[in-house]
Scaffold this active site. Structure first.
Site, PDB file in Angstrom:
ATOM      1  CE  LYS A  37     -11.249 -28.161   4.188  1.00  0.00           C
ATOM      2  NZ  LYS A  37     -12.230 -28.390   3.084  1.00  0.00           N
ATOM      3  CE1 TYR A  63      -9.656 -25.670  -0.846  1.00  0.00           C
ATOM      4  CE2 TYR A  63      -9.503 -23.796   0.648  1.00  0.00           C
ATOM      5  CZ  TYR A  63      -9.593 -25.163   0.432  1.00  0.00           C
ATOM      6  OH  TYR A  63      -9.622 -26.033   1.504  1.00  0.00           O
ATOM      7  NE  ARG A  74      -8.456 -36.906  -1.532  1.00  0.00           N
ATOM      8  CZ  ARG A  74      -9.059 -35.766  -1.864  1.00  0.00           C
ATOM      9  NH1 ARG A  74      -8.580 -34.600  -1.450  1.00  0.00           N
ATOM     10  NH2 ARG A  74     -10.147 -35.774  -2.611  1.00  0.00           N
ATOM     11  CG  ASN A  82     -15.029 -30.658   3.814  1.00  0.00           C
ATOM     12  OD1 ASN A  82     -14.226 -29.815   4.206  1.00  0.00           O
ATOM     13  ND2 ASN A  82     -15.027 -31.142   2.593  1.00  0.00           N
ATOM     14  CG  HIS A 114      -6.881 -29.474   2.200  1.00  0.00           C
ATOM     15  ND1 HIS A 114      -7.445 -29.431   0.945  1.00  0.00           N
ATOM     16  CD2 HIS A 114      -5.549 -29.610   2.009  1.00  0.00           C
ATOM     17  CE1 HIS A 114      -6.474 -29.535   0.041  1.00  0.00           C
ATOM     18  NE2 HIS A 114      -5.314 -29.642   0.654  1.00  0.00           N
ATOM     19  CD  GLU A 144      -2.809 -28.659  -1.460  1.00  0.00           C
ATOM     20  OE1 GLU A 144      -3.677 -28.662  -2.350  1.00  0.00           O
ATOM     21  OE2 GLU A 144      -2.763 -29.536  -0.564  1.00  0.00           O
TER      22      GLU A 144
HETATM   23  P1  ATP Z   1     -10.155 -30.747   0.098  1.00  0.00           P
HETATM   24  O1  ATP Z   1      -9.478 -30.227  -1.146  1.00  0.00           O
HETATM   25  O2  ATP Z   1     -10.551 -29.655   1.060  1.00  0.00           O
HETATM   26  O3  ATP Z   1      -9.390 -31.850   0.762  1.00  0.00           O
HETATM   27  P2  ATP Z   1     -11.796 -32.423  -1.505  1.00  0.00           P
HETATM   28  O4  ATP Z   1     -10.536 -32.687  -2.267  1.00  0.00           O
HETATM   29  O5  ATP Z   1     -12.502 -33.593  -0.913  1.00  0.00           O
HETATM   30  O6  ATP Z   1     -11.531 -31.400  -0.328  1.00  0.00           O
HETATM   31  P3  ATP Z   1     -12.530 -30.559  -3.546  1.00  0.00           P
HETATM   32  O7  ATP Z   1     -13.326 -30.959  -4.726  1.00  0.00           O
HETATM   33  O8  ATP Z   1     -11.075 -30.320  -3.704  1.00  0.00           O
HETATM   34  O9  ATP Z   1     -12.817 -31.626  -2.381  1.00  0.00           O
HETATM   35  O10 ATP Z   1     -13.216 -29.246  -2.958  1.00  0.00           O
HETATM   36  C1  ATP Z   1     -12.506 -28.392  -2.077  1.00  0.00           C
HETATM   37  C2  ATP Z   1     -13.423 -27.944  -0.972  1.00  0.00           C
HETATM   38  O11 ATP Z   1     -14.455 -27.132  -1.531  1.00  0.00           O
HETATM   39  C3  ATP Z   1     -14.162 -29.069  -0.254  1.00  0.00           C
HETATM   40  O12 ATP Z   1     -13.415 -29.662   0.772  1.00  0.00           O
HETATM   41  C4  ATP Z   1     -15.355 -28.346   0.294  1.00  0.00           C
HETATM   42  O13 ATP Z   1     -14.993 -27.621   1.466  1.00  0.00           O
HETATM   43  C5  ATP Z   1     -15.665 -27.361  -0.809  1.00  0.00           C
HETATM   44  N1  ATP Z   1     -16.669 -27.909  -1.730  1.00  0.00           N
HETATM   45  C6  ATP Z   1     -16.472 -28.856  -2.672  1.00  0.00           C
HETATM   46  N2  ATP Z   1     -17.602 -29.135  -3.336  1.00  0.00           N
HETATM   47  C7  ATP Z   1     -18.545 -28.321  -2.802  1.00  0.00           C
HETATM   48  C8  ATP Z   1     -19.922 -28.112  -3.041  1.00  0.00           C
HETATM   49  N3  ATP Z   1     -20.588 -28.791  -3.996  1.00  0.00           N
HETATM   50  N4  ATP Z   1     -20.574 -27.200  -2.292  1.00  0.00           N
HETATM   51  C9  ATP Z   1     -19.923 -26.488  -1.339  1.00  0.00           C
HETATM   52  N5  ATP Z   1     -18.618 -26.639  -1.052  1.00  0.00           N
HETATM   53  C10 ATP Z   1     -17.940 -27.543  -1.767  1.00  0.00           C
HETATM   54 MG    MG Z   2      -9.284 -31.134  -3.012  1.00  0.00          MG
END
Ligand code: ATP
Ligand code: MG
Length: 137
Positions: free
Chosen positions: A9, A49, A85, A112, A115, A126
């Site tokens: 990211k 997203y 993961r 973070n 992804h 994706e």
């Molecule tokens: P990713 O899909 O990026 O691998 P993830 O599966 O761990 O991450 P998801 O729940 O899919 O988490 O959320 C997608 C992304 O949205 C997260 O990686 C983060 O960047 C953002 N995100 C998720 N929860 C929050 C939150 N509470 N506040 C701000 N940003 C968030």
């Molecule tokens: Mg996710």
């Protein structure tokens, strides 16, 4: 299925962590089968997203993901989705296990670092999002 999709990211690219993250990915047994440095447009990020469009953080997430370049890649390994993961750690780096990519390189829950796909089905969707018209992958 033995493939997953990842993005490094904008925060991690901007902080100079591409090399270290790829090193860790390879050291954990993943092969990189496709990869590109690119930048998401607003509509790319909104589409990618879409599943989170009702969430409170959606607008911030779209803005953040378009702030700078990202690295998109398809990774191969047995049990790729689940193992990746584990390697990246919890969404919130404050809760990520020691040694995980997010623990090492992420700065906040939104910035973070990486992804990782959450299912075989989404890994395929994706991957196609970035490499669809490239018959090599
Ligand atoms: P990713 O899909 O990026 O691998 P993830 O599966 O761990 O991450 P998801 O729940 O899919 O988490 O959320 C997608 C992304 O949205 C997260 O990686 C983060 O960047 C953002 N995100 C998720 N929860 C929050 C939150 N509470 N506040 C701000 N940003 C968030
Ligand atoms: Mg996710």
């Amino acid at each position: 299925m033995n493939r997953t999709f990842t993005m490094i990211k904008p925060d991690a690219v901007g902080n100079g962590h591409i090399g270290a993250i790829l090193e860790k990915i390879n050291a954990s047994g993943f092969n990189i089968v496709a990869m590109k440095l690119t930048k998401l447009s607003k509509s790319d990020a909104e589409k990618f997203y879409q599943v989170h469009s009702e969430r409170s953080f959606y607008g911030d997430l779209v803005n953040y993901m378009t702030e700078g370049p990202i690295v998109a890649a398809i990774l191969q390994k047995t049990n790729a989705v689940d193992d990746f993961r584990v390697l990246i750690g919890a969404t919130n780096p404050a809760e990520a296990a020691e040694g995980t990519i997010r623990k090492l390189f992420a700065t906040s829950i939104s910035a973070n670092a990486v992804h990782g796909s959450d299912s075989d089905e989404n890994a395929k969707i994706e991957s196609n999002f970035f490499f669809k018209n490239d018959e090599r992958f």
